[in-house]
Scaffold this motif. Sequence first.
Motif, PDB file in Angstrom:
ATOM      1  N   ALA A 176       0.832  -1.205   0.000  1.00 48.84           N
ATOM      2  CA  ALA A 176       0.000   0.000   0.000  1.00 48.84           C
ATOM      3  C   ALA A 176       0.866   1.256   0.000  1.00 48.84           C
ATOM      4  O   ALA A 176       0.540   2.246  -0.672  1.00 48.84           O
ATOM      5  N   ALA A 177       1.958   1.243   0.779  1.00 44.36           N
ATOM      6  CA  ALA A 177       2.855   2.393   0.786  1.00 44.36           C
ATOM      7  C   ALA A 177       3.468   2.607  -0.600  1.00 44.36           C
ATOM      8  O   ALA A 177       3.582   3.751  -1.077  1.00 44.36           O
ATOM      9  N   LEU A 178       3.852   1.513  -1.248  1.00 46.27           N
ATOM     10  CA  LEU A 178       4.405   1.628  -2.595  1.00 46.27           C
ATOM     11  C   LEU A 178       3.349   2.111  -3.587  1.00 46.27           C
ATOM     12  O   LEU A 178       3.657   2.872  -4.514  1.00 46.27           O
ATOM     13  N   ALA A 179       2.116   1.680  -3.415  1.00 47.24           N
ATOM     14  CA  ALA A 179       1.045   2.142  -4.300  1.00 47.24           C
ATOM     15  C   ALA A 179       0.855   3.649  -4.155  1.00 47.24           C
ATOM     16  O   ALA A 179       0.674   4.369  -5.152  1.00 47.24           O
ATOM     17  N   ARG A 180       0.918   4.149  -2.936  1.00 47.93           N
ATOM     18  CA  ARG A 180       0.796   5.585  -2.719  1.00 47.93           C
ATOM     19  C   ARG A 180       2.004   6.329  -3.297  1.00 47.93           C
ATOM     20  O   ARG A 180       1.852   7.371  -3.950  1.00 47.93           O
ATOM     21  N   ALA A 181       3.196   5.808  -3.034  1.00 47.44           N
ATOM     22  CA  ALA A 181       4.393   6.456  -3.567  1.00 47.44           C
ATOM     23  C   ALA A 181       4.383   6.469  -5.089  1.00 47.44           C
ATOM     24  O   ALA A 181       4.753   7.469  -5.729  1.00 47.44           O
ATOM     25  N   ASN A 182       3.937   5.384  -5.684  1.00 51.49           N
ATOM     26  CA  ASN A 182       3.897   5.288  -7.138  1.00 51.49           C
ATOM     27  C   ASN A 182       2.876   6.252  -7.736  1.00 51.49           C
ATOM     28  O   ASN A 182       3.079   6.786  -8.829  1.00 51.49           O
ATOM     29  N   ARG A 189       9.714   0.113 -10.430  1.00 50.59           N
ATOM     30  CA  ARG A 189      10.128  -0.795  -9.369  1.00 50.59           C
ATOM     31  C   ARG A 189       9.036  -0.942  -8.312  1.00 50.59           C
ATOM     32  O   ARG A 189       8.850  -2.016  -7.739  1.00 50.59           O
ATOM     33  N   TYR A 190       8.319   0.144  -8.066  1.00 55.35           N
ATOM     34  CA  TYR A 190       7.266   0.096  -7.053  1.00 55.35           C
ATOM     35  C   TYR A 190       6.138  -0.834  -7.493  1.00 55.35           C
ATOM     36  O   TYR A 190       5.681  -1.692  -6.728  1.00 55.35           O
ATOM     37  N   ALA A 191       5.703  -0.651  -8.733  1.00 57.90           N
ATOM     38  CA  ALA A 191       4.622  -1.494  -9.243  1.00 57.90           C
ATOM     39  C   ALA A 191       5.042  -2.960  -9.306  1.00 57.90           C
ATOM     40  O   ALA A 191       4.252  -3.859  -8.992  1.00 57.90           O
ATOM     41  N   ALA A 192       6.283  -3.216  -9.675  1.00 61.92           N
ATOM     42  CA  ALA A 192       6.757  -4.602  -9.776  1.00 61.92           C
ATOM     43  C   ALA A 192       6.769  -5.278  -8.411  1.00 61.92           C
ATOM     44  O   ALA A 192       6.401  -6.458  -8.279  1.00 61.92           O
ATOM     45  N   ASP A 196       4.797  -8.577  -7.009  1.00 59.67           N
ATOM     46  CA  ASP A 196       5.487  -9.710  -6.385  1.00 59.67           C
ATOM     47  C   ASP A 196       4.756 -10.148  -5.112  1.00 59.67           C
ATOM     48  O   ASP A 196       4.518 -11.345  -4.898  1.00 59.67           O
ATOM     49  N   TRP A 197       4.415  -9.174  -4.255  1.00 61.34           N
ATOM     50  CA  TRP A 197       3.743  -9.526  -3.004  1.00 61.34           C
ATOM     51  C   TRP A 197       2.342 -10.065  -3.275  1.00 61.34           C
ATOM     52  O   TRP A 197       1.931 -11.082  -2.696  1.00 61.34           O
TER      53      TRP A 197
END
Length: 582
Positions: A176-182, A189-192, A196-197
């Motif tokens: 979720a943090a990566l989704a917000r950052a993206n 890299r964030y979406a990938a 993966d998770w």
Amino acid sequence: MLRRTFLTGSLTTVALGALHPAVARAEVAAVDEDFLTLLTDANQQQIPLVLGNYQNLSDSVRTVARKARRLVSGYVWGRSSYHHDPALLGPLGWLVDQLAARQHEDGLYDVGNLHSPPDTAFAIQDVCLLYALLDADGQAETAALRATLATVVRKAGPALASGGVHTPNHRWEVSAALARANELFPDRRYAARIEDWLDEGIDATPDGIYSERSSTYAAEVTNPCLLTIAWLRARPDLLEYVRRNLDVTLYLLEPNGEVDTTASRRQDQKGLREIWWYLTQFRELALHTGDGRFTTVAKSIEARGTGELGDFLADVLERPELSATLPAAQPAPTDFVQHYPSQASVRVRRDARTATVFGGTDFADLPVISSGLSTNPTFFKLRNGAAILDSVRLSPQFFSTGHFRSDGLRRLGPNGFRLAQEVKVPYHLPLPKRFRRADGQYALTPEGRFYASMDFGHRPKQYRTLRTEITVTEVPSGFDLAFEFAGDATAYAIELCFRNGGTLSGVDALDASGNYQLASGTGTYTVGTDRIEFGPGNGAARVAMDPGERYTYLGGSLTPDGLRVYLTGRTPGHQLLRLRTP
């Protein structure tokens, strides 16, 4: 950067139906004004508390981020008395500077764990929300704050996209943090890493129970994170996991707004949880599914008004569709017997009377005391309105093996349930000659209760055995708990722990520490007009509750808080405990 839809103080319509900011939204003139007022007022009560202690250097970075979130919510919200209040900018600047100063060069934070991606993710979710709200607000006075927040997010993103986790829910927090950052600063890299998770699969049973079986982590982490990922990554399939978990929660909900946590594998298996943490989840899924039962729960949270409801204002400012008028309410379930085989538990409710039967600890397969395992020895709970029996536990005096913990639960018809445990303790015989050593240096091995240089695995054994069966049967005015003991002769104690605040009668006080014994007849626990009757007593013999060597060796305790009443006896044999709610 795509500027998100933002709820302004003058907006009278909200956007509904889209899971991704880039998708066109349908406008509906149906704002729940009472809900917005509740969150506004709650946030306005939080802000003075933040201003009074924001410079607390002992706060974790997660607490710093949450304090900043509370200030930003009031600052950007047009209906708040703190809207664009310059008095907030100095404290907010101090908090934002702390978020930057405490960040390691690798982008991570220390929060108990060192250089921790999951703990960083908790903070970064709030940091991203801070940036998004301030950016949508667009005030020149916050430009420097936004620049610092952007630097923090950009610095943390690559570390979250390459780092690891500890627990199941951490995967969704990081995602979720990566989704917000993206969404703010796109990076492949964030979406990938999110994919993966997610590709590992969501750790939920078909009936909606996550692997940690924890209300704390479902409400605070897994559900909100899956909803965030669903919204930002266009993954509507994730909503079904949240819907099923909320459906389970309907049956774990107590009349006073608590959530039963007996089966949890985390810290909340030994504490209390309240339903308020689920507020926006029940609102979102009510809007998404039209389920009026979810409306009823959401409105009950709002009516109760307890908890840190002001924290939800930021979510609603970011996603105004959450403030829409909810579907028509439908009754939440109040009369049921709900069996969850995946965690060997049963919930029974008859209006104001509820009960939990639990046989799903991990102790039978993994006799270790640890976070991440279900080891709660409570096998039964009962409530009659305000009269609350928080736990029924059993402890035999059997080689310091500790409390009874059932190896599963078997249903016996519509209203009967069987719990059972067999404990076998060995006496070890001499090693066979082929395993003997002249130097006497044998392997350090576990005996089951302790370790010794005895090479226990190769020794023949003689066993002492105790088998316990407990049959729980619902009767018209309560429950019968029938105890059957077979095997070696020993003493046992049954512990009934009633919540503080009520009055006991018919029992003998053992000391001044809240310990009582029911030697004969029937006892009563009363709170106002609500009561629970229990008995009959089985004699005046004193038998201590033995938590087992795994606890006592380390000075641990399993004594629950409350008014503890003991019934004692000896094995083998039979005892019937009647619990009535007149």
